[in-house]
Motif scaffolding. Sequence first.
Motif, short mmCIF file in Angstrom:
data_model
loop_
_atom_site.label_atom_id
_atom_site.label_comp_id
_atom_site.label_asym_id
_atom_site.label_seq_id
_atom_site.Cartn_x
_atom_site.Cartn_y
_atom_site.Cartn_z
N GLN A 27 0.81 -1.22 0.00
CA GLN A 27 0.00 0.00 0.00
C GLN A 27 0.85 1.27 0.00
OE1 GLN A 27 -2.49 -0.46 3.45
NE2 GLN A 27 -3.60 -2.22 2.60
N THR A 29 3.14 4.33 -1.03
CA THR A 29 3.28 5.11 -2.27
C THR A 29 4.67 5.72 -2.41
OG1 THR A 29 2.43 7.08 -1.14
CG2 THR A 29 0.83 5.68 -2.29
N GLY A 30 5.50 5.58 -1.41
CA GLY A 30 6.84 6.14 -1.45
C GLY A 30 7.82 5.22 -0.77
N ARG A 62 5.55 11.30 3.15
CA ARG A 62 5.18 10.08 2.45
C ARG A 62 6.08 8.90 2.76
NH1 ARG A 62 4.18 11.90 -3.70
NH2 ARG A 62 6.04 13.15 -3.29
N LYS A 94 11.54 0.52 -1.97
CA LYS A 94 10.74 1.30 -2.91
C LYS A 94 10.07 0.33 -3.86
CE LYS A 94 12.55 6.01 -3.27
NZ LYS A 94 13.22 6.99 -4.15
N GLN A 95 8.74 0.43 -3.93
CA GLN A 95 7.96 -0.48 -4.76
C GLN A 95 8.27 -1.94 -4.40
OE1 GLN A 95 8.89 0.83 -8.76
NE2 GLN A 95 7.22 2.33 -8.73
#
Length: 338
Positions: A27, A29-30, A62, A94-95
């Motif tokens: 979930q 985003t950063g 974030r 990240k991701q």
Amino acid sequence: ASVQFTMTMGEVIDVGSEAAFGREVDQATGLVVVHFWAEWCEPCKQMDEAVRVLAKDPKHPRVKLLRVEAERDELEGVTEKFEVSMVPHIVFLKQGKVVDTLEGADPKGLFDKVALHSPAEAPEPSPHQDPDLAKRELNARLKRLTTSNPVVLFMKGSPDEPRCGFSKKAVKLLQDAGAEFGHFDILTDQEVRQGLKEYSNWPTYPQLYVNGELLGGYDIMQEMSESGELAAEVKPESIEDRLKRLIESSRVMLFMKGDKEEPRCGFSAKVVKALDEAVGTDAYQTFDILKDQVVRQELKTYSNWPTYPQLYVKGELIGGCDIILDMANSGELKEALA
């Protein structure tokens, strides 16, 4: 069957299961910063404090901050996935992919890597922020820091890597005196660096605190070292003396899991609510037994009370959650604390 959950403490999330960890990462985003920690690990406490500072930094809104207890059975898969072999251990994602790692107690390294992987954003103005509340929160945090160890040195850098000559000399004086001491690197936190000057009414660093009281800066430490007083002041205290000092550090003292701003168990949360309603949040102090396993275990014997929270008034044990809630319901609690 037990139910696993994710518990949010302010902006730092304690993850309770592998599934919860996966959801939080998916979930995000950063940047995701994951702190692997253990209850017995002293350096983890310093990194916990650094993570809390990061959570309140408006320049990085974030960044998602997760805490993972490295030795918890339910999280074994997470620990193995990231090949965690020591704590504290920080993973930057990240991701869902690892972009960096950090081992050991290194607050400056944490802040530097966050700045690298998540550039600062301009904070939004908050014209309605209560300055008195902000100052009370800062003073409460400074009190926790100054009492985090019987002997605490606020310095530039760390004992292994001092970043000014006076801090380096102060460390050597303490080492020569045989002191066991904690430290806080004021270069990693401008709020503490500026706030402690006012809190202590002392304009320079390093600053040495013993049993929660300011002893002084380098010049005073040097004079006391030459007279032999420093070794006497910083000698390790017995566990009985330390428990007595903690109990008597406030007229009303609550030993709990977490603190009054962020209780870490339901019973502690209920007692905090009862105390707030009875006398107000400023009328008592707390000690987080999760951050000190020696106090956590030894206080049970000292008080002859096997569970937490424990409430003391004027140095005397009142009791635990059930007794406190019964007193609150009958009106006795407010009278006992008056």
